[in-house]
Motif scaffolding. Structure first.
Motif, short mmCIF file in Angstrom:
data_model
loop_
_atom_site.label_atom_id
_atom_site.label_comp_id
_atom_site.label_asym_id
_atom_site.label_seq_id
_atom_site.Cartn_x
_atom_site.Cartn_y
_atom_site.Cartn_z
N GLU A 1 13.13 -0.76 3.09
CA GLU A 1 14.24 -0.49 4.22
C GLU A 1 13.03 -0.49 5.50
N ASN A 2 11.85 -1.61 5.73
CA ASN A 2 11.86 -2.80 6.58
C ASN A 2 12.72 -3.67 6.45
N ALA A 3 13.10 -4.09 7.92
CA ALA A 3 13.46 -4.93 8.77
C ALA A 3 13.02 -6.17 8.29
N GLU A 4 12.33 -6.42 8.32
CA GLU A 4 11.44 -7.66 8.76
C GLU A 4 11.34 -8.35 7.45
N TRP B 1 0.59 -1.04 -0.32
CA TRP B 1 -0.27 -0.25 -0.31
C TRP B 1 0.54 1.39 -0.07
N HIS B 2 1.63 0.74 0.83
CA HIS B 2 2.78 2.00 0.70
C HIS B 2 3.86 2.47 -0.65
N ARG C 1 5.64 5.33 -1.61
CA ARG C 1 6.56 5.51 -0.68
C ARG C 1 7.09 4.13 -1.02
N SER C 2 8.02 3.88 -1.84
CA SER C 2 8.53 2.20 -2.39
C SER C 2 9.32 2.20 -0.83
#
Length: 510
Positions: free
Chosen positions: A278-281, A266-267, A272-273
């Motif tokens: 950048e997401n650690a998970e 969604w981001h 906001r790719s």
């Protein structure tokens, strides 16, 4: 003692959900008409669901959902819908799912997107296309979540909808994407539907250009409906092994997508790719898939990963493409708990199967369609262990636990650790129960097979090893064991605590 829960409110809302479950039944009904099959299983189910749903709604015409009623509503919905979902199997009266226990097992496995089945290789082929389509559709409905769907379409669930989605959503946190919870639910379903259509388009396009001869229109729809929910039910007795390598490669990115937090998409779709990468998970998730896939590739390409060498398996050692394809496919299938099989991994060696068993405990991301423990919990656990080691050396140090840019409070960390411990304890106890019940009837079940059957159902993974392997089924278990595994699938889909809260006396009377 007075009850602190108005169960009539919860039951009334369950009735509303059951009424709406009649809508998707028209798809297999249409399939039955097209192929000249019996429509009775779906007509009967529609009538029963409407009658029961309307009757339950009358218990409380204007329900106002409180927190306690929310727990009960979510738990009962995920029990009531599979009970209705088993009716087409019973009315059709075909094959192994014609008995009540087996029908409930298959229905619960479908809606919870587990993918474990009581249909053997021959049994799958005995069923009509409409019944199999209903089997696939149950997984698609359960993938994004029945409650999320109801919040998206029912205004009366907007109040309290955030709690309901949090109790149903896999993971320990729920991200509100928009100011209105109803719009958040709709956004998630739009993404889910979009990827499903994209999967269908790619599968069928490969058929049209001659790269996947047996991926016809029916199969393309059926496999799109079971890829995105990480379900794994296939109308083909040999799962995705029945299709060309092109299809196997095509399924992999959609399994990866299905195991990713849908909020990140969604981001990304809203400019906001960077949030995705950048997401650690997400980075840990992709890295884990790659790591497990690399280990399995090394096993297969050298021949060390194979225990048996029938003709089709014997061509894998030394073949880097085939080794990488099967290794990466099964890594994704197990980590994302999809349950597909590109080959019979019962032919793999015990060390290789042990790697797969390890992968069954990983799970995909929070907010995805995947089951099991989830990557983010393992990420936080290793951070907690690292912090403990550092504070032993520097006792005055204050070391926050971060996931990406978010600092987790100690209550969240405690809940995460408690869930993981509870999951592992329940796995251990359930493995013993299933193992001893099977040996009670003098059936031959190894410890590895018992462990895989347990994590397959509790973690909503699908197939296991040995008698519950990808080309076999859960049919040999006793009815008692299958009912217990129905319970495991139910509480596993709701991440255990939602159901256990309802089962505690203090929930009702304290």
């Amino acid at each position: 003692m007075d009850l602190h829960v108005d169960y009539r409110i919860s039951l009334s809302l369950v009735g509303t959900v059951l009424k709406y479950t009649t809508v998707p039944l028209f798809l297999p009904l249409a399939i039955a008409v097209i192929y000249g099959e019996s429509v009775l299983p779906f007509v009967v189910t529609i009538v029963v669901a409407l009658a029961v749903g309307i009757g339950l709604e009358e218990l409380h015409p204007e329900p106002e959902l409180g927190r306690r009623e929310g727990f009960l509503f979510v738990s009962l919905t995920w029990l009531a819908v599979p009970l209705v979902g088993m009716l087409p199997y019973l009315v059709a009266g075909q094959g192994t799912i014609a008995s009540p226990v087996n029908a409930l097992f298959e229905s619960m496995s479908g809606f919870t997107t587990t993918g474990s089945t009581v249909l053997g290789e021959i049994s799958v082929e005995r069923h009509s296309r409409s019944i199999l389509m209903w089997r696939q559709l149950t997984q698609w409905l359960g993938g994004m979540g029945i409650i999320v769907l109801m919040v998206a379409i029912l205004p009366k669930l907007s109040v309290g909808g955030a709690q309901l989605m949090e109790e149903e959503a896999p993971g320990f946190s729920f991200e509100r994407l928009t100011p209105g919870i109803r719009e958040t639910a709709r956004a998630l379903w739009r993404i889910y539907i979009g990827f499903t259509l994209l999967a269908f388009g790619l599968y069928y396009a490969l058929h049209l250009v001659g790269l996947a001869p047996n991926m016809d229109l029916y199969n393309a729809v059926a496999h799109a409906l079971t890829t995105m929910p990480t379900g794994g039910f296939s109308p083909e007795a040999r799962s995705v092994e029945a299709f060309s390598p092109f299809i196997q490669w095509a399924v992999m990115p959609f399994m990866l997508i299905a195991g990713t937090n849908f909020a990140l998409f969604w981001h990304a779709f809203n400019g906001r790719s960077d949030r995705l990468f950048e997401n650690a998970e997400f980075r840990s998730y992709v890295g884990t898939v790659g790591f497990v896939g690399a280990i399995l590739t090394a096993f297969l390409v050298t021949g060390l990963g194979l225990a048996e060498t029938p003709e089709f398996v014997g061509t894998i050692p030394g073949n880097l493409e085939a080794s990488a394809r099967h290794a990466l496919f099964q890594s994704l299938a197990f980590i994302t708990t999809t349950g597909y099989a590109s080959m019979d991994f019962n032919t793999w060696s015990e060390p290789t199967q042990t790697v797969l068993l390890f992968a069954m405990f990983l799970g995909g991301s929070v907010g995805s369609a995947a089951g099991s423990i989830k990557i983010v919990r393992w990420y936080v656990i290793q951070r907690v262990v690292r912090r403990e080691l550092l504070t032993d050396v520097h006792p005055n140090a204050v070391i926050p636990i971060r996931v990406s840019d978010e600092v987790l409070d100690e209550e969240t960390i405690y809940g995460l650790l408690a869930f993981t411990l509870l999951f592992l304890v329940l796995f251990a106890v359930s493995t013993l129960l299933i193992y001893f019940d099977t040996h009670r009837i003098e059936a031959d079940l190894t410890a590895l097979e018992a462990m895989s059957a347990t994590i397959a159902t509790l973690g909503n993974v699908g197939p296991g090893f040995g008698i519950v392997g990808p080309m076999n089924s859960f049919l040999p278990f006793t009815d008692a064991a299958k009912l217990y595994m129905v319970f495991l699938m139910w509480i596993g889909r709701l991440e255990i605590l939602t159901v256990l809260v309802v089962l505690t006396p203090s929930y009702w009377w304290d």
